[in-house]
Design a protein around this motif. Structure first.
Motif, PDB file in Angstrom:
ATOM      1  N   UNK A   1      11.901  10.107   2.387  1.00  0.00           N
ATOM      2  CA  UNK A   1      10.803  10.818   1.753  1.00  0.00           C
ATOM      3  C   UNK A   1      10.386  11.766   2.134  1.00  0.00           C
ATOM      4  N   UNK A   2       9.857  12.655   1.159  1.00  0.00           N
ATOM      5  CA  UNK A   2       9.017  14.106   1.976  1.00  0.00           C
ATOM      6  C   UNK A   2       7.759  13.542   2.537  1.00  0.00           C
ATOM      7  N   UNK A   3       7.028  12.745   1.723  1.00  0.00           N
ATOM      8  CA  UNK A   3       5.731  12.251   2.250  1.00  0.00           C
ATOM      9  C   UNK A   3       5.799  10.731   2.246  1.00  0.00           C
ATOM     10  N   UNK A   4       5.133  10.111   3.191  1.00  0.00           N
ATOM     11  CA  UNK A   4       5.320   8.681   3.147  1.00  0.00           C
ATOM     12  C   UNK A   4       4.866   7.727   2.079  1.00  0.00           C
ATOM     13  N   UNK A   5       5.897   6.759   1.854  1.00  0.00           N
ATOM     14  CA  UNK A   5       5.407   5.818   0.732  1.00  0.00           C
ATOM     15  C   UNK A   5       5.453   4.334   1.444  1.00  0.00           C
ATOM     16  N   UNK A   6       4.624   3.557   0.512  1.00  0.00           N
ATOM     17  CA  UNK A   6       4.732   2.004   1.260  1.00  0.00           C
ATOM     18  C   UNK A   6       5.610   1.115   0.069  1.00  0.00           C
ATOM     19  N   UNK A   7       6.195   0.433   0.378  1.00  0.00           N
ATOM     20  CA  UNK A   7       7.049  -0.495  -0.218  1.00  0.00           C
ATOM     21  C   UNK A   7       6.441  -2.088  -0.155  1.00  0.00           C
ATOM     22  N   UNK A   8       6.234  -2.662  -1.175  1.00  0.00           N
ATOM     23  CA  UNK A   8       5.702  -4.203  -1.176  1.00  0.00           C
ATOM     24  C   UNK A   8       6.808  -5.199  -1.225  1.00  0.00           C
ATOM     25  N   UNK A   9       7.028  -6.202  -0.185  1.00  0.00           N
ATOM     26  CA  UNK A   9       7.594  -7.242  -0.121  1.00  0.00           C
ATOM     27  C   UNK A   9       7.055  -8.481   0.012  1.00  0.00           C
ATOM     28  N   UNK A  10       7.723  -9.629  -0.397  1.00  0.00           N
ATOM     29  CA  UNK A  10       7.524 -10.874  -0.208  1.00  0.00           C
ATOM     30  C   UNK A  10       8.571 -11.308   0.524  1.00  0.00           C
ATOM     31  N   UNK A  11       8.297 -11.851   1.888  1.00  0.00           N
ATOM     32  CA  UNK A  11       9.462 -12.159   2.957  1.00  0.00           C
ATOM     33  C   UNK A  11       9.109 -13.607   3.577  1.00  0.00           C
ATOM     34  N   UNK A  12      10.293 -14.320   3.772  1.00  0.00           N
ATOM     35  CA  UNK A  12      10.455 -15.640   4.498  1.00  0.00           C
ATOM     36  C   UNK A  12      10.450 -15.281   5.845  1.00  0.00           C
TER      37      UNK A  12
ATOM     38  N   UNK B   1      12.465   6.988   8.553  1.00  0.00           N
ATOM     39  CA  UNK B   1      12.600   6.986   6.908  1.00  0.00           C
ATOM     40  C   UNK B   1      11.367   7.626   6.404  1.00  0.00           C
ATOM     41  N   UNK B   2      10.221   7.412   6.961  1.00  0.00           N
ATOM     42  CA  UNK B   2       8.833   7.675   6.134  1.00  0.00           C
ATOM     43  C   UNK B   2       8.587   6.846   5.327  1.00  0.00           C
ATOM     44  N   UNK B   3       9.120   5.533   5.436  1.00  0.00           N
ATOM     45  CA  UNK B   3       9.000   4.367   4.487  1.00  0.00           C
ATOM     46  C   UNK B   3       8.268   3.431   5.209  1.00  0.00           C
ATOM     47  N   UNK B   4       6.874   2.868   4.828  1.00  0.00           N
ATOM     48  CA  UNK B   4       6.344   1.646   5.302  1.00  0.00           C
ATOM     49  C   UNK B   4       6.586   0.437   4.391  1.00  0.00           C
ATOM     50  N   UNK B   5       6.892  -0.764   5.321  1.00  0.00           N
ATOM     51  CA  UNK B   5       7.004  -1.870   4.318  1.00  0.00           C
ATOM     52  C   UNK B   5       6.007  -2.882   4.560  1.00  0.00           C
ATOM     53  N   UNK B   6       5.474  -2.991   3.701  1.00  0.00           N
ATOM     54  CA  UNK B   6       4.320  -4.434   3.723  1.00  0.00           C
ATOM     55  C   UNK B   6       4.957  -5.717   3.430  1.00  0.00           C
TER      56      UNK B   6
END
Length: 540
Positions: free
Chosen positions: A49-60, A82-87
């Protein structure tokens, strides 16, 4: 679950609910975002991505991984490039199924479910409801690394594709040439104790029984009482290593409790087969003689590994004893599939994993606000560079290039303080504990399945291994609804009766009543559904 884990579970669960509620404010429009890509997206290369984004997960979160995945070096690096933050929304693995089901039932779920072990039936159910979105377009347009693997290994695409023609989840793939992973579980005996008894490596059931008898009666352990046979999965690992001997499970282990009936040419439920009864009879005999650990069905992996490390186990079913028992584990050698008698033909090795090792470790929901970005983030881990990052961590810190390949640093691979490889890798990667979407190859996966002992043990069984292995089957929405209840009932009964037969709590003279119980639980319909699923897979 400890008190600390319960508190962590509740805190994380609340935070995931809050995050997913936010992500669902405009929910249900993931398909629109696929059809109309965000201008912020880069369709190739890094950053995503050009500007950072956040992805929302549920993870075991498996217990051997770090508490905070965002603090792990590989995930920090992935966010940087990547510019991608993962919650990640991590929940302890032993509570993630409950948390996942609660989220799906309440409607408060995030954009993706990661390492939560969904079954094929559950995927079909929620795909039909529109909760899980089709990934077919995303794979074809935005996941070139996964697409390249599926082109090379068409059975992966076949096994992922549901009856409606769509793909709803991302795969866990094992490279077929990765011996330690394909032939993961093996049966081991101690060479030093064989030498002490003046015995050769057992090749038959009688020779194996004689070895176990010597272990228990002569007690060659330095301290404590030697145990004949054990595993750390409540018989689950030991079971797979004996399948070939008794002619059952003849399509590998990933398809579950069905195989191909050699007489009818149709799907068979393994716990009703004559070979299964023979296996129960043999194991009951060993148990009655005290050759199997008495509390086998209540022993967990931690206790099993401790007993092995104390030098108390004569025979064990595991990936590699040296990887779990330490120095004591170096004494073990793997067995080829045991013959029923000296004049019997050599059986095949049936404990073979499918190259499509799992399909339920990643799905996207209709609440995903960045579906293309999520697909591109996941696809990176199906590339060589991404696989190295996922399994090995950071070059120069946790691994280094040596010759034509890559190896973990000596501090991790041969830790002077006795730390395991998993302990050393914890600050760098999150794959430990399995159940991940990704592509495991011997080049980059450096866990216990890729140790010299595991590889040598795999070479013992490889010449006898099955050629055709089935992955887990997929179902239509109607089939999934039926399978949900039937599978639960017959699976529970099969597990309970297996333990009862081996320990003698249920005599094998009750075999006919055992078969009748399955019939009453809906086994004929279960087999009809499995047969239909097999025929679809073969026609795909």
């Amino acid at each position: 679950m400890t008190a600390l884990d319960r508190r962590h579970f509740l805190i994380v669960g609340a935070s995931v609910l809050a995050a997913s509620a936010c992500s669902s404010s405009g929910g249900g429009d993931a398909q629109d975002k696929i059809d109309n890509p965000d201008p912020n997206l880069n369709t190739t290369g890094m950053p995503i991505v050009k500007e950072p984004v956040t992805l929302s997960f549920l993870s075991g979160r498996p217990p051997m991984t770090a508490d905070d995945w965002n603090a792990v070096e590989s995930m920090k690096y992935m966010e940087q490039i990547s510019g991608v933050h993962v919650d990640f929304g991590t929940v302890p693995l032993d509570g993630v199924k409950e948390r996942r089901n609660l989220a799906l039932a309440s409607g408060d779920y995030p954009g993706a479910l990661f390492r939560t072990s969904l079954s094929a039936g559950e995927i079909a159910k929620y795909a039909d409801q529109g909760t899980f979105i089709s990934l077919s377009t995303l794979i074809d347009k935005y996941m070139p690394n996964l697409t390249a693997i599926m082109e090379k290994r068409p059975n992966v695409r076949k096994g992922l594709t549901f009856p409606d023609g769509n793909i709803y989840s991302l795969p866990q793939i094992y490279d077929p040439e990765f011996l330690g992973m394909r032939y993961m579980m093996k049966l081991w005996v101690r060479q030093d104790w064989l030498d002490k008894f003046g015995m050769d490596v057992p090749t038959t059931l009688d020779e194996y029984e004689a070895y176990l008898t010597s272990v228990v009666k002569e007690n060659p352990a330095r301290e404590g009482d030697a145990i004949g046979l054990a595993d750390g999965a409540k018989f689950g690992d030991l079971y797979s290593t004996m399948l070939g001997t008794f002619g059952i499970g003849n399509k590998g282990t990933d398809v579950g409790s069905v195989d191909l009936d050699p007489d009818s040419g149709k799907v068979r439920f393994v716990p009703t087969a004559d070979g299964y009864r023979e296996m129960m009879t043999y194991l009951n005999k060993l148990y009655a003689q005290g050759l199997i650990m008495p509390d086998l069905f209540s022993t967990d992996a931690a206790k099993f590994n401790t007993l092995g490390g104390q030098g108390l186990l004569g025979s064990a079913a595991t990936q590699t004893p040296s990887g779990f028992f330490g120095k004591e584990g170096e004494n073990y050698v793997a067995l080829a599939p045991l013959k029923k008698s000296s004049d019997a033909p050599q059986p095949q090795w049936h404990a073979v994993r499918s190259e499509l090792a799992g399909i339920g470790q990643f799905v996207m929901t209709d609440r995903n606000e960045h579906p293309i970005e999520t697909a591109r983030w996941m696809d990176h881990f199906y590339s060589d560079e991404g696989a190295r990052l996922f399994f090995m961590g950071i070059e120069g810190k946790s691994y280094e290039k040596r010759g034509d390949g890559y190896e973990l640093t000596d501090d991790i691979a041969h830790n002077p303080d006795g730390k395991s490889i998993d302990d050393g890798l914890r600050p760098y990667v999150i794959y430990m504990g399995g159940r991940y979407p990704g592509y495991a190859t011997a080049a980059y996966f450096k866990g216990v399945e890729n140790t010299p002992q595991a590889t040598e043990g795999s070479k013992v069984v490889q010449p006898h291994a099955l050629e055709e292995v089935w992955p887990a089957f997929n179902y239509t929405k109607e089939e999934a609804a039926e399978m949900e209840s039937i599978s639960a009932d017959i699976g529970k009964y099969a597990s309970e009766s297996r333990a009862a037969f081996i320990t003698g709590q249920k005599p094998l003279t009750e075999w006919d009543a055992h078969l009748a119980q399955f019939e009453q639980m809906g086994l004929p319909r279960y087999l009809e559904i499995q047969q239909a699923a097999l025929e679809r897979f073969q026609a795909n």
